[in-house]
Scaffold this motif. Structure first.
Motif, mmCIF file in Angstrom:
data_model
loop_
_atom_site.group_PDB
_atom_site.id
_atom_site.type_symbol
_atom_site.label_atom_id
_atom_site.label_comp_id
_atom_site.label_asym_id
_atom_site.label_seq_id
_atom_site.Cartn_x
_atom_site.Cartn_y
_atom_site.Cartn_z
ATOM 1 N N HIS A 105 9.171 21.674 2.158
ATOM 2 C CA HIS A 105 8.733 23.064 1.964
ATOM 3 C C HIS A 105 7.727 23.436 3.044
ATOM 4 N N CYS A 152 2.061 24.012 0.861
ATOM 5 C CA CYS A 152 2.714 23.293 -0.228
ATOM 6 C C CYS A 152 2.890 21.859 0.253
ATOM 7 N N HIS A 202 5.340 23.898 -6.936
ATOM 8 C CA HIS A 202 4.757 23.782 -5.602
ATOM 9 C C HIS A 202 3.337 23.231 -5.714
ATOM 10 N N MET A 235 6.313 26.984 4.269
ATOM 11 C CA MET A 235 5.334 27.243 3.214
ATOM 12 C C MET A 235 3.988 26.675 3.655
ATOM 13 N N LEU A 255 5.015 19.651 -0.726
ATOM 14 C CA LEU A 255 6.373 19.118 -0.628
ATOM 15 C C LEU A 255 6.723 19.174 0.863
HETATM 16 CU CU CU Z 1 6.845 23.958 -2.347
#
Ligand code: CU
Lengths: 550, 235
Positions: free
Chosen positions: A531, A526, A477, A536, A528
């Motif tokens: 995500h 995070c 992450h 997140m 991503l």
């Molecule tokens: Cu992540």
């Protein structure tokens, strides 16, 4: 100090800057629109700035007062976030956190003074626009430029999907291993039985089965849908950069992917890492570097031979690669390296998950501190740890500086700030943040709470906070904090490198120190994309200086 | 710790979205974790038979909802081509609540259409057990207060990335004899089978396989082995 005094003091400091600094003030206009592109063999719609995919590289100068007019020609709201840039939070460009977003047909004007230099990037922070092409590089010249290199190129890495990103997310929600075509098969079982023996193989399968997880789960979205690009070019389109033998070439590598970590190498050339996330570091020579999503690394290469070199960026899970060419003559080709086999996650990577929930045993730290420092992997110079303990005190113009070490692959342990961080001291308090997720249902969270159910994290202006990220998942992450630096605690004290993105590998724990030196409400997530989108994410509030006294 | 409290706001949000046309517009921000998704899954859509028997069978599940709350529609049944009758066909409407990483608790109603028109309450659970065993279990309470149960277990073995062997077991049980339905106490139906599918796309996979079926009722008992060919598809 009394507040009005402080204001006066700051104003006094600003006066000379206003006189000299305002001499440079750039106005830029970015028009966000849809555009038909064809990168996959099928026509698709991209979201572009000024008609270009990727968005144009913006060149700023440290100290410059930039004015950026962002015009929204889309049918949906848009936004631009200046990644890694320290600025007033209203200019940060995160809808729902720092401003309302830019409605269709509207213009938003970002205006701030650039207080830093180096390589950064910018991208959309609305919906999935970043995945649809809305990203570009930022190159900021230092106020007092040092000797430039003969060549200076941006390498903007990205992942381009075959499907609409909303559909990609929907697929992950319906079947989270949708894009994993590297799972272990019955054939692998027989290979393992033969090579590792019956009991070890059985125990291993049982352990993974118990967790209901796959050791091949290195990336959620893979080359099964992604085409990996350098500056918007597929490997077949082969983006090329020119050099003359003997040139020093500066490559500003930016990972503008939504989901892909890359392992970058240039076979035949050593890369000298001189900046990480825009910040000068003690030079380090490496053959390869892993660049997490949203990180930037500046490297110097010195190609001597009169031949072409391949810049090769394998996706971390080896489901594909991005590639470009460094060449003395257009049209010259370099050999395409073979992709290496992907690695499996090990039970050790699973950390607390494997130990069992509830029992969050202290596991191996990603970044050992001074006393526990073992030799970084593949170290060629035995005296490296010595350098780390007694860093060179002065900042050296990095292009000239000799390398602090030479390694096969770059590791966070190798990063050391080129100059000591002013105001470095022990943190006032610690905030532990567990990086959590439910891979089966594709929900990502901090401390098992996703964004929509969470409360903001509150810190006080001026506080030094140690954030300890405990990764309880099997994914990497890259944690990004807007507006504030994260000083990676890798045991170098005042020479700890400062970054805007800290990658936390599976099952590991990484600490950073954050100096809350900018008021406002900041996004903390995070990087991503899928995500962040599924939970997140946090709001981090740096409470006003006035509140500190109350 | 997760709390299982009933959140009326969320539920209203869910129902509102369900009624509002189901399709979600692009979010204004990039951090919207309350999105509604839906999945239609024809797990089995097949011909099943041997020399005496020719059946067309289906097993379809459709859910719509967010991470925590889902509405499930499940239907199973078979149609006999020789006799032009439905052997068994039912429809379940369930509210599904995520209670743990891998588990959903489900509650709702079942309407059976053939051979008898019956109406049962359903309490069930669905999820992934350790070692990747897919579990779908339910207790059915008839209008007379009789108890019936159904449990199915499935497992996927990857021969290659796209060629997948899936053994599956389904057991139906009854707590006591139910005269009007012809149900005999004990195991009323046992089915064990194996399907080999090829995922041309993740969403579309034709398969072949076989089933061993044992049925026990107040009127008859039979067991047979059947060949199956069909397809699994979802979107
Ligand atoms: Cu992540």
């Amino acid at each position: 100090m009394n507040l009005s005094y402080r204001r006066f003091f700051i104003l006094a400091l600003w006066l000379p800057l206003l006189c000299f600094g305002s001499a440079r003030a750039g106005t830029y206009t970015l028009t966000i629109d849809e555009k038909a592109v064809n990168l996959t063999g099928k026509p698709q719609t991209a979201i572009v700035a000024n008609g270009s995919l990727p968005a144009p590289t913006l060149h700023w100068r440290e100290g410059e007062e930039v004015t950026l007019n962002v015009v929204n020609r889309l049918k949906e709201p848009t936004s631009i976030h200046w990644h890694g840039i320290v600025l007033p939070y209203r200019m940060d460009g995160v809808p729902g956190i720092s401003f309302a977003g830019i409605e269709p047909g509207k213009i938003f004007t970002y205006r701030f003074r650039v207080k830093q230099n180096g390589t950064y990037w910018y991208h959309g922070h609305s919906g999935m626009q970043e995945q649809q092409g809305l990203f570009g590089a930022l190159v900021i010249e230092p106020a007092h430029p040092h000797r430039p290199t003969e060549r200076d190129y941006v390498l903007l890495l990205s992942d381009w999907p075959e499907a609409d990103p909303e559909r990609t997310l929907a697929r992950l929600k319906k079947q989270s291993d949708y894009y994993n075509f590297q799972k272990r098969t019955v054939a692998n079982l027989f290979t393992d039985l033969r090579e590792r023996g019956v009991s070890e193989t059985i125990n291993d399968r049982l352990a993974w089965g118990q967790m209901r997880m796959e050791p091949t789960d290195l990336a959620d979205v893979t080359g099964a849908t992604y085409h990996f690009l350098v500056n918007g070019h597929t490997p077949a389109m082969d983006w090329a950069a020119l050099f003359s033998p003997g040139d020093r070439v500066r490559l500003r590598i930016v990972n503008a992917s939504a989901m892909t970590h890359f392992d970058v190498r240039i076979p035949g050339l050593k890369m000298r890492v001189i900046e990480a996330d825009g910040q000068p570091v003690m030079p380090v020579d490496v053959e390869e570097l892993r660049i997490a999503v949203a990180e930037t690394y500046d490297v110097l290469v010195e190609p001597e031979a009169d031949r072409a070199y391949r810049i090769f960026a394998e996706a971390m899970d080896r489901s594909g690669f991005a590639s470009a060419t460094l060449t003395p003559k257009i049209g010259l080709q370099a050999e395409l390296p073979k992709m290496r086999p992907h690695t499996l996650l090990t039970l050790a990577d699973m950390g607390p998950m494997h130990v069992g929930h509830g029992a969050h045993a202290e596991h191996q730290a990603a970044v050992p501190n001074d006393n526990g420092l073992d030799q970084p992997p593949h170290a060629d110079h035995a005296d490296h740890t010595g350098h780390q303990r007694h860093p060179r005190p002065a900042s050296v113009p990095h292009a000239e500086a000799p390398a602090m070490g030479s390694y096969k692959a770059l590791d966070y342990r190798h990063l050391m700030a080129a100059a000591p961080n002013r105001g470095w001291r022990q943190p006032d308090r610690e905030i532990r943040l567990r990086l959590t997720g439910n891979m089966y249902r594709y929900i990502w969270s901090f401390d098992d709470v996703k964004y929509s159910d969470s409360e903001p994290i509150r810190v006080k202006f001026g506080e030094h906070i140690r954030f300890t990220y405990v990764n309880e998942t099997m994914m990497n992450h890259p944690i990004h904090l807007h507006g504030l630096w994260q000083y990676l605690d890798n045991g170098n004290g005042a020479f700890n490198p400062k970054k805007h993105v800290i990658n936390v590998p599976p099952g590991q724990t990484v600490s950073v120190i954050v100096i809350a030196d900018a008021e406002g409400e900041w996004a903390f997530h995070c990087h991503l994309l899928y995500h962040m989108d599924t939970g997140m994410f946090r709001k981090l509030i740096v409470e006003k200086a006035e509140h500190v006294r109350e | 710790m997760k709390t299982y409290s009933f959140n009326p706001v969320e539920l209203r949000l869910l129902l509102g979205s369900l009624l509002a046309g189901l399709f979600y517009a692009h979010p204004a921000s990039a951090q919207d974790d309350r999105m509604i998704f839906s999945r239609f899954m024809a797990e089995r859509f097949e011909y099943e038979g041997n020399e005496n028997l020719h059946l067309f069978k289906w097993d379809i599940k459709h859910w719509i909802g967010n991470d925590d709350h889902k509405l499930y529609l499940k239907t199973e049944g078979d149609y006999s081509a020789d006799q032009d009758i439905f052997g068994r066909a039912d429809l379940q409407l369930l509210y599904s609540r995520n209670i743990d990483t891998f588990w959903d608790f489900q509650i709702g109603a079942r309407r059976a259409f053939e051979p008898e028109r019956t109406f049962d309450a359903v309490i069930g659970f669905q999820g992934l057990a350790p070692y990747f065993v897919e579990v779908d279990g339910a207790v059915f309470i008839t209008d007379n207060g009789n108890l019936l149960g159904r449990l199915s277990l499935g497992y996927e073995m990857l021969l290659t990335q796209r060629l997948i062997l899936m053994p599956r077991i389904e057991v139906n049980v009854a707590a006591e004899d139910i005269e009007n339905r012809g149900v005999k106490a004990g195991v009323t139906e046992f089915e064990a089978g194996m399907r080999l599918r090829y995922e041309i796309e993740r969403e579309f996979a034709p398969y072949v396989g076989f089933d061993y079926v044992e049925e026990e009722s107040l009127r008859e008992h039979h067991h047979s082995v059947r060949f199956v060919v069909g397809m699994r598809f979802w979107y």
